[in-house]
Design an enzyme around this catalytic site. Structure first.
Site, PDB file in Angstrom:
ATOM      1  CB  SER A 193      12.911 -58.161  -1.703  1.00 31.99           C
ATOM      2  OG  SER A 193      12.211 -59.331  -2.076  1.00 31.99           O
ATOM      3  CG  HIS A 200      41.949 -66.586   9.006  1.00 32.74           C
ATOM      4  ND1 HIS A 200      42.562 -67.284   7.991  1.00 32.74           N
ATOM      5  CD2 HIS A 200      42.961 -66.077   9.769  1.00 32.74           C
ATOM      6  CE1 HIS A 200      43.868 -67.220   8.141  1.00 32.74           C
ATOM      7  NE2 HIS A 200      44.136 -66.490   9.205  1.00 32.74           N
ATOM      8  CD  GLU A 227      23.887 -56.169  -3.635  1.00 32.16           C
ATOM      9  OE1 GLU A 227      23.557 -56.958  -2.730  1.00 32.16           O
ATOM     10  OE2 GLU A 227      23.062 -55.658  -4.429  1.00 32.16           O
ATOM     11  CE  LYS A 248      16.722 -59.718   1.475  1.00 31.65           C
ATOM     12  NZ  LYS A 248      17.847 -59.134   0.735  1.00 31.65           N
TER      13      LYS A 248
END
Length: 467
Positions: free
Chosen positions: A313, A183, A326, A319
Site C-alpha cells: 500500500s 460454500h 492476483e 501492508k
C-alpha cells in the site's frame, strides 16, 4: 527517391520502401494499410513461419522443382528468420488481411532478399520462396506449428514445474490438518496435503488435455494451397514438407486428414484455446484459494502466509498483498478473454477459408506465453514459499461445530444438529457440548472427533447429505 527510400514495385505499381528494409512492396502496402494496434505478429509465429519456408524449400528441392543452390540459399535465410535474427523486418499489424497474406508475403520478401544476397543472383519471393504454397495453407500451418512448439517448449515445461512444486508442498504439508470449507463455510477436516493434491491433479489434467489436442494440432494444411485442391503444388509436396519440418522441429508433423477442413476452419485452434481456458480456470481457482487462505492476517483466515514480495500500500504501512496470486488471476481473466476472441474468429470460416487467421494466432500464442510465465511465478514465488500458521488452524478446528458430522452414525443426524447449534451459539468446543448432551465418554468423543482421523476418512456410514 530520397536517400532514405528505394522504389519497389508489385502488380499494383511502384511505391517507396525504407532503404534498409529487407521487405518489399507488398509488405510496405500492408504497413501503410493497417496502422491499427501497433502490435506485430508474435515472434513465436514469425519463427514458425521461418521454419515453414525452410521446410518448403527443402521439400521442393527434394522433389526436383527448385534448383539446389536456390533452395540452399532460401533454407539458410529462412533459418535466420526462424532464429529471430530479423525480427525488426516483420512490422505488419496483427489486424490485417484475414488470410494473413500480408504476413506470408512479408516472410517471402524478407527471405528472398536475404537469399539473393547469399546467392548473388535474384531469388523471387513468389516463384521461389513461395513455390507450391499459398497464404491459405501457409498461415494455418504456421498457426499449428507455432502453437505446437510453444506448448512443447514453453507451456508444458512450466506446468510440469508447477506440478512438481505442488507435489513437494503436498508432501511437506501432508500431516497438517485444517478446517475444510464448502460454500465458504466450515466443513469436515482435510489436510493441507489433500487440498494441494487437488491443485496438483488439476495441473496434471491440464497437461493431459494439452496432449490430447496433439493428434489434430500436428496435422498441417500445407499442400492444400489456395482452396484445398493443391493447385500449383506437387502431389507429394505436403508429405515431403511434413517430413522436412519434422526433421527441423523434432515434432512428428503430418499432412492434415483433409485439406478442405484444414483451410476452411480453425476447429483445432478453438479446441486448443478451450484447453487453455480450462487451465486458466484451474489456475484462477488455485490463486483464489491461496488468497483466501492468506487473508488477514488478523481479520481473515490467516491459515498461511504467502511470501512477502513488495509493500502492499502507498498509504497503509506494513501492508503486504498476495501479488502473485492476483497477477495469476488477471492472466487467467485475459486468457478467458482471448478464448472468446478465438471462438468468434473460429466461426469465420466462410466457404473455403477462415478469414481471421492472424488474430487467432496472436491470441493463442499470447495465452500460451502468459500461462507459461505465470505458472512458473506461481510455483516459485507463492507455492514453494508459503508458511503454514498451525496455531490458527488448530484454533479453528477446535471450534468447528461441523465435526459433529462424525457422530451421526452413533447419535443420529437430529441429535448432532442440536449439538452443533448449541456449540456454535455458545462458542464452545464441540467435544465439550457433546459430552454434556450424549452418553459418550470424553475418551470416546476424543477418538470419534479426532480431526486427523476424520481427514483420513474417519468412521464410515451414517446418513448422506449435501455440502
Amino acid at each position: 527517391m530520397t536517400n532514405s527510400f528505394r522504389i519497389e514495385h508489385d502488380s499494383m505499381g511502384e511505391l517507396k520502401v525504407p532503404r534498409d528494409a529487407l521487405w518489399g512492396a507488398q509488405t510496405q502496402r500492408a504497413v501503410q494499410n493497417f496502422p491499427i494496434s501497433g502490435r506485430p505478429m508474435p515472434r513465436t509465429f514469425i519463427g514458425a513461419l521461418g521454419r515453414v519456408k525452410q521446410a518448403a524449400a527443402r521439400a521442393n528441392s527434394r522433389l526436383g522443382l527448385l534448383e539446389a543452390a536456390v533452395a540452399e540459399a532460401i533454407e539458410a535465410a529462412a533459418a535466420e528468420v526462424a532464429e529471430g535474427r530479423h525480427e525488426a523486418h516483420f512490422p505488419i499489424d496483427v489486424f490485417q488481411t484475414g488470410s494473413g497474406t500480408s504476413t506470408n508475403m512479408n516472410a517471402n520478401e524478407v527471405i528472398a532478399a536475404l537469399a539473393t544476397r547469399r546467392l548473388g543472383r535474384p531469388v523471387h519471393p513468389n516463384d521461389h520462396v513461395n513455390m507450391g504454397q499459398s497464404s491459405n495453407d501457409v498461415i494455418p500451418t504456421a498457426i499449428h506449428v507455432s502453437c505446437a512448439l510453444a506448448v512443447r517448449d514453453e507451456l508444458a515445461p512450466a506446468l510440469a514445474h508447477l506440478r512438481d512444486a505442488l507435489s513437494a508442498k503436498e508432501i511437506e504439508t501432508g500431516a497438517v490438518v485444517k478446517t475444510g470449507r464448502t460454500h465458504l463455510m466450515d466443513a469436515m477436516p482435510v489436510t493441507l496435503g489433500q487440498e494441494l493434491s487437488g491443485w496438483r491433479t488439476q495441473i496434471e489434467s491440464a497437461l493431459q488435455r494439452l496432449g490430447a489436442v496433439e493428434p489434430r494440432l500436428h496435422g498441417l494444411a500445407q499442400g492444400g494451397t489456395a482452396v484445398g485442391t493443391g493447385i500449383n503444388a506437387h502431389p507429394k509436396f505436403g508429405a515431403s514438407f511434413c517430413e522436412a519440418l519434422a526433421q527441423l522441429s523434432g515434432i512428428a508433423f503430418r499432412p492434415a486428414r483433409n485439406y478442405f477442413e484444414a483451410l476452411s476452419c480453425q476447429d483445432t485452434a478453438v479446441e486448443l484455446s478451450g484447453q487453455l481456458k480450462v487451465l486458466a480456470v484451474s489456475l484462477m481457482k488455485i490463486a483464489n484459494d491461496l488468497r483466501w487462505m492468506n487473508s488477514g492476517p488478523l481479520a481473515g483466515l490467516g491459515e498461511i502466509a504467502l511470501p512477502a514480495l513488495q509493500p502492499g500500500s502507498s498509504i497503509m504501512p506494513g501492508k503486504v498483498n498476495p501479488v502473485i496470486a492476483e497477477a495469476t488471476a488477471m492472466v487467467c481473466a485475459q486468457v478467458i478473454g482471448h478464448d472468446a476472441t478465438i471462438t468468434v474468429a473460429g466461426q469465420s470460416g466462410n466457404f473455403q477459408l477462415n478469414v481471421m487467421l492472424p488474430v487467432i494466432a496472436y491470441n493463442l500464442l499470447e495465452s500460451i506465453r502468459l500461462l507459461a510465465n505465470v505458472s512458473r511465478l506461481l510455483a516459485d514465488r507463492a507455492i514453494a514459499g508459503f508458511k503454514v500458521n498451525p496455531a490458527r488452524l488448530a484454533e479453528a478446528l477446535e471450534r468447528n461445530p461441523i465435526l459433529v458430522t462424525a457422530l451421526n452414525p452413533v447419535i443420529g443426524y437430529e441429535k448432532g444438529a442440536a449439538i452443533a447449534k448449541k456449540a456454535y451459539a455458545e462458542g464452545r468446543p464441540i467435544r465439550e457440548v457433546a459430552e454434556k448432551m450424549t452418553d459418550l465418554s470424553a475418551q470416546e468423543l476424543a477418538r470419534l472427533l479426532d480431526p486427523a482421523e476424520l481427514a483420513r476418512g474417519g468412521i464410515k456410514g451414517g446418513t448422506g447429505g449435501g455440502g
